[in-house]
Design an enzyme around this catalytic site. Structure first.
Site, PDB file in Angstrom:
ATOM      1  N   ASP A   6       0.866  -1.182   0.000  1.00 59.06           N
ATOM      2  CA  ASP A   6       0.000   0.000   0.000  1.00 59.06           C
ATOM      3  C   ASP A   6       0.902   1.231   0.000  1.00 59.06           C
ATOM      4  OD1 ASP A   6      -1.844   2.047   0.457  1.00 59.06           O
ATOM      5  OD2 ASP A   6      -3.084   0.818   1.781  1.00 59.06           O
ATOM      6  N   ARG A  13      -0.146   4.456  -0.502  1.00 67.46           N
ATOM      7  CA  ARG A  13      -0.917   5.684  -0.380  1.00 67.46           C
ATOM      8  C   ARG A  13      -0.350   6.604   0.706  1.00 67.46           C
ATOM      9  NH1 ARG A  13      -6.815   2.997  -0.043  1.00 67.46           N
ATOM     10  NH2 ARG A  13      -5.550   1.474   1.111  1.00 67.46           N
TER      11      ARG A  13
END
Length: 352
Positions: A284, A286
């Site tokens: 991930d 982000r």
């Protein structure tokens, strides 16, 4: 001193197939992105044919290089020695795991020491920001317009985000809504907040929704993004007051094209976690500090968070947001996304 504009110009250069340079504490690397390069550009960049190939640790592990000393450190960049047969086409197959089944026999490759570790790590980070595969031809040596690590940090600095526009926007399931747009001068794309209902003194119900073109716009059944988006708007409206943050972080931060590459790997049998790591990215990638900054600009430091991901709660709290409660957001699976949801549950800690 740092220069976010210099990093933005470097991102643009990478996407156009132009060489860039990054200066770290241990020296400077000149880089040519493999994805946007070609044989002619490589010959101009490296006429002697000696430039090694820079890869991520995840990709090196996929290529079975992790048993070599110079490729054994988890998460560290890896240099692959250039040999006569490692031309541009071979490097493309080396960089892109989509081609692994088509060209299963690669190598042998030899990992060599990475001296400019911080510059090499920054290069892989910049590739992700540009939405490109994290793979480069690299040469040592100073360059006049080299960017620095601080330049890249400034480009990604969520505190540079500001509100640039807002208007009333009645939407399906929430007619009493206002849209607010945020951007920085350097980051491409605008982040959006949809304010639903009116502040009532209570902590708003907030949903962080990362952009998903295939799910949100095209109705993809491979993920749960489209149904989650619609259900979140309805749930916030039902609660009376809340905010949907629409974050322009496609593919958990790796970009649309790389997300499609991950889909292709899933078609070959890999789950969503292994697909990302085989591409050379984090599970991930982000930046949820963006969400924290948006909430700060909206004057909402205390929230109830609509999510199945406890890590989102911890990340927002670390960024200064007071998350009072995690509100589950569970929707039924379909035959196309059941494995995807099971992977989120079993490998990334989502609670369903």
């Amino acid at each position: 001193m740092n220069n976010a504009r210099a990093a933005a110009e470097a991102v643009d250069a990478l996407r156009r197939g132009w060489p860039i340079a990054i200066r770290g504490t241990e020296g400077t690397l000149r880089l040519l992105a493999i994805e946007t390069g070609d044989g002619t550009r490589l010959a101009s960049f490296d006429p002697a044919g000696t430039a090694p190939v820079l890869l991520s640790a995840g990709r090196a592990a996929t290529l079975k290089l992790a048993n070599q000393r110079d490729a054994a450190t988890p998460d560290a960049p890896v240099l692959v020695e250039r040999v006569a047969w490692l031309d541009f086409d071979a490097a493309t197959a080396l960089a892109d795991p989509q081609f692994d089944l088509a060209t299963p026999l690669k190598g042998p490759f030899r990992a060599i020491p990475v001296v400019q570790t911080d510059a090499a790590t920054a290069a892989l980070r910049l590739a992700r920001i540009a939405g490109l595969l994290p793979a480069f031809f690299v040469l040592e040596g100073d360059a006049e317009h080299a960017i620095t690590l601080a330049d890249i940090d400034a480009h990604e600095d969520a505190d540079r985000l500001r509100i640039v526009g807002r208007a009333r926007l009645p939407v399906e399931a929430a007619e009493d809504a206002e849209i607010v747009a945020f951007r920085t001068d350097e980051m491409p794309g605008e982040h959006i907040a949809l304010l639903i209902g009116q502040p009532n003194g209570e902590a708003p119900l907030v949903r962080l929704h990362s952009e998903c073109l295939t799910g949100d716009m095209l109705g993809s059944l491979k993920c749960d993004c489209g149904p989650q988006l619609k259900a979140a708007i309805a749930e916030i409206a039902k609660s009376g007051w809340g905010i949907l943050l629409y974050l322009r972080q496609e593919g958990r931060g790796i970009g649309l094209i790389n997300k499609l590459r991950a889909y292709a790997l899933q078609d070959q049998g890999f789950d969503t976690v292994d697909a990302n790591t085989r591409l050379g990215f984090a599970i991930d990638a982000r930046n949820f500090r963006v969400a924290a900054r948006m909430l700060s600009l909206l004057g909402q430091p205390r929230i109830r968070l609509l999510t199945n991901n406890p890590q989102k709660v911890e990340t927002l709290r670390a960024a200064g947001v007071d998350v009072l409660e995690r509100v589950p957001h569970v929707l039924p699976a379909n035959p196309h996304n059941a494995r995807y949801l099971a992977t989120k549950r079993d490998r990334t800690g989502h609670e369903f």
